[in-house]
Write an enzyme that holds these catalytic residues in place. Structure first.
Site, PDB file in Angstrom:
ATOM      1  N   THR A   1       0.849  -1.190   0.000  1.00  0.00           N
ATOM      2  CA  THR A   1       0.000   0.000   0.000  1.00  0.00           C
ATOM      3  C   THR A   1       0.886   1.241   0.000  1.00  0.00           C
ATOM      4  O   THR A   1       2.041   1.187   0.422  1.00  0.00           O
ATOM      5  CB  THR A   1      -0.932   0.040   1.238  1.00  0.00           C
ATOM      6  OG1 THR A   1      -1.798   1.162   1.132  1.00  0.00           O
ATOM      7  CG2 THR A   1      -0.144   0.176   2.525  1.00  0.00           C
TER       8      THR A   1
ATOM      9  N   ASP B   1      -7.422  -4.534   1.537  1.00  0.00           N
ATOM     10  CA  ASP B   1      -8.448  -3.790   0.805  1.00  0.00           C
ATOM     11  C   ASP B   1      -9.618  -3.632   1.764  1.00  0.00           C
ATOM     12  O   ASP B   1     -10.028  -4.598   2.420  1.00  0.00           O
ATOM     13  CB  ASP B   1      -8.882  -4.486  -0.475  1.00  0.00           C
ATOM     14  CG  ASP B   1      -9.574  -3.499  -1.412  1.00  0.00           C
ATOM     15  OD1 ASP B   1      -8.893  -2.599  -1.938  1.00  0.00           O
ATOM     16  OD2 ASP B   1     -10.806  -3.597  -1.584  1.00  0.00           O
TER      17      ASP B   1
HETATM   18  P1  IMP Z   1      -8.302   0.897  -0.541  1.00  0.00           P
HETATM   19  O1  IMP Z   1      -7.025   1.581  -0.172  1.00  0.00           O
HETATM   20  O2  IMP Z   1      -8.489   0.704  -1.994  1.00  0.00           O
HETATM   21  O3  IMP Z   1      -8.496  -0.363   0.269  1.00  0.00           O
HETATM   22  O4  IMP Z   1      -9.477   1.887  -0.100  1.00  0.00           O
HETATM   23  C1  IMP Z   1      -9.831   2.005   1.203  1.00  0.00           C
HETATM   24  C2  IMP Z   1     -10.773   3.185   1.369  1.00  0.00           C
HETATM   25  O5  IMP Z   1     -11.788   2.790   2.313  1.00  0.00           O
HETATM   26  C3  IMP Z   1     -10.053   4.366   1.997  1.00  0.00           C
HETATM   27  O6  IMP Z   1      -9.646   5.294   1.038  1.00  0.00           O
HETATM   28  C4  IMP Z   1     -11.107   4.946   2.917  1.00  0.00           C
HETATM   29  O7  IMP Z   1     -11.945   5.804   2.187  1.00  0.00           O
HETATM   30  C5  IMP Z   1     -11.918   3.732   3.333  1.00  0.00           C
HETATM   31  N1  IMP Z   1     -11.344   3.139   4.581  1.00  0.00           N
HETATM   32  C6  IMP Z   1     -10.742   1.933   4.704  1.00  0.00           C
HETATM   33  N2  IMP Z   1     -10.329   1.736   5.968  1.00  0.00           N
HETATM   34  C7  IMP Z   1     -10.678   2.852   6.644  1.00  0.00           C
HETATM   35  C8  IMP Z   1     -10.481   3.244   7.997  1.00  0.00           C
HETATM   36  O8  IMP Z   1      -9.879   2.563   8.841  1.00  0.00           O
HETATM   37  N3  IMP Z   1     -10.989   4.454   8.309  1.00  0.00           N
HETATM   38  C9  IMP Z   1     -11.647   5.256   7.421  1.00  0.00           C
HETATM   39  N4  IMP Z   1     -11.813   4.949   6.149  1.00  0.00           N
HETATM   40  C10 IMP Z   1     -11.334   3.734   5.754  1.00  0.00           C
END
Ligand code: IMP
Length: 219
Positions: free
Chosen positions: A8, A78
């Site tokens: 990430t 994710d």
């Molecule tokens: P990813 O990086 O594609 O998994 O997207 C995750 C998205 O979900 C982030 O950009 C946030 O908008 C939301 N998200 C995931 N985990 C959290 C958390 O712990 N707090 C707040 N938002 C979260």
């Protein structure tokens, strides 16, 4: 010493993962430590599929001898928010929720995602503002010289869920994403106000990481 590559570029996720999984015998690297930028399309229909796409993309890269950074494992997260009144949206689109309307590529700023969510939830009573964060983790071993299929077969999945409800106005400056709106069940303030120590005990990511840590401890 075991080196884990966290797939990430989200510094908040890296910090939470280090905070929960960290120990004297583990070293963590993340995308900023690699000399390339790999940005796989997250085309999966589920968090689990997307976590696997990210883990396998990086594991395939690191399995090439010239690219290996000493990583034994790739860990991909994710995650996102599922809102009951919105039939589970934004779900896998959590990071780019606002951009879905404009067609812009890439993730949207947190403030835009939160503003869209509040707009869609306007007028919805507190009792119907239930939601949950969900986190899928994919843990892939970096197998020198192996192909993606072999590493996919060796990948393990873990999941964590945190139930809660959405505020009508954002509050607090901690965390990231939807943290200023999300109040975990049993608490009266959002993650953004509760601080890292509390969030790292309750969160969807904490629960998925605990499952992973338990699996590691059993080995
Ligand atoms: P990813 O990086 O594609 O998994 O997207 C995750 C998205 O979900 C982030 O950009 C946030 O908008 C939301 N998200 C995931 N985990 C959290 C958390 O712990 N707090 C707040 N938002 C979260």
């Amino acid at each position: 010493m075991t080196t884990v590559f966290i797939a990430t570029s989200n510094a908040h996720k890296v910090e939470e993962i280090r905070g929960i999984l960290g120990g004297p015998d583990r070293v963590f690297l993340s995308q900023g430590d690699a000399p390339v930028r790999l940005e796989p399309d997250e085309t999966g229909a589920t968090f689990r599929e997307n976590a696997r796409i990210k883990a396998l993309t990086w594991a395939t890269y690191l399995a090439m001898e010239v690219c290996n950074l000493g990583a034994r494992w790739v860990l991909a997260d994710d995650s996102g928010l599922e809102v009951d009144a919105l039939d589970g949206a934004p779900g896998v689109h959590s990071a780019r929720f606002a951009a879905l309307d404009t067609g812009r590529r890439g993730n949207s700023p947190d403030a835009e995602n939160n503003a869209k969510l509040l707009r869609l939830m306007a007028g919805i009573a507190p009792a119907r503002r239930t939601a949950r964060f969900r986190c899928a983790l994919a843990l892939t071993p970096v197998l020198a010289g192996a192909d993606a299929a072999a590493m996919a077969a060796a990948t393990r999945d873990f999941e964590g869920v945190c139930e809660g409800a959405l505020l009508e106005h954002p509050s607090g400056r901690g965390g990231f994403g939807y943290d200023p709106l999300f109040v975990p069940q049993g608490w009266d303030r959002p993650f953004a106000e509760l601080g890292a120590e509390v969030k790292n005990r309750l969160s969807h990511r904490a629960r998925a990481l605990e499952a992973l840590r338990d699996a590691w401890d059993r080995e």
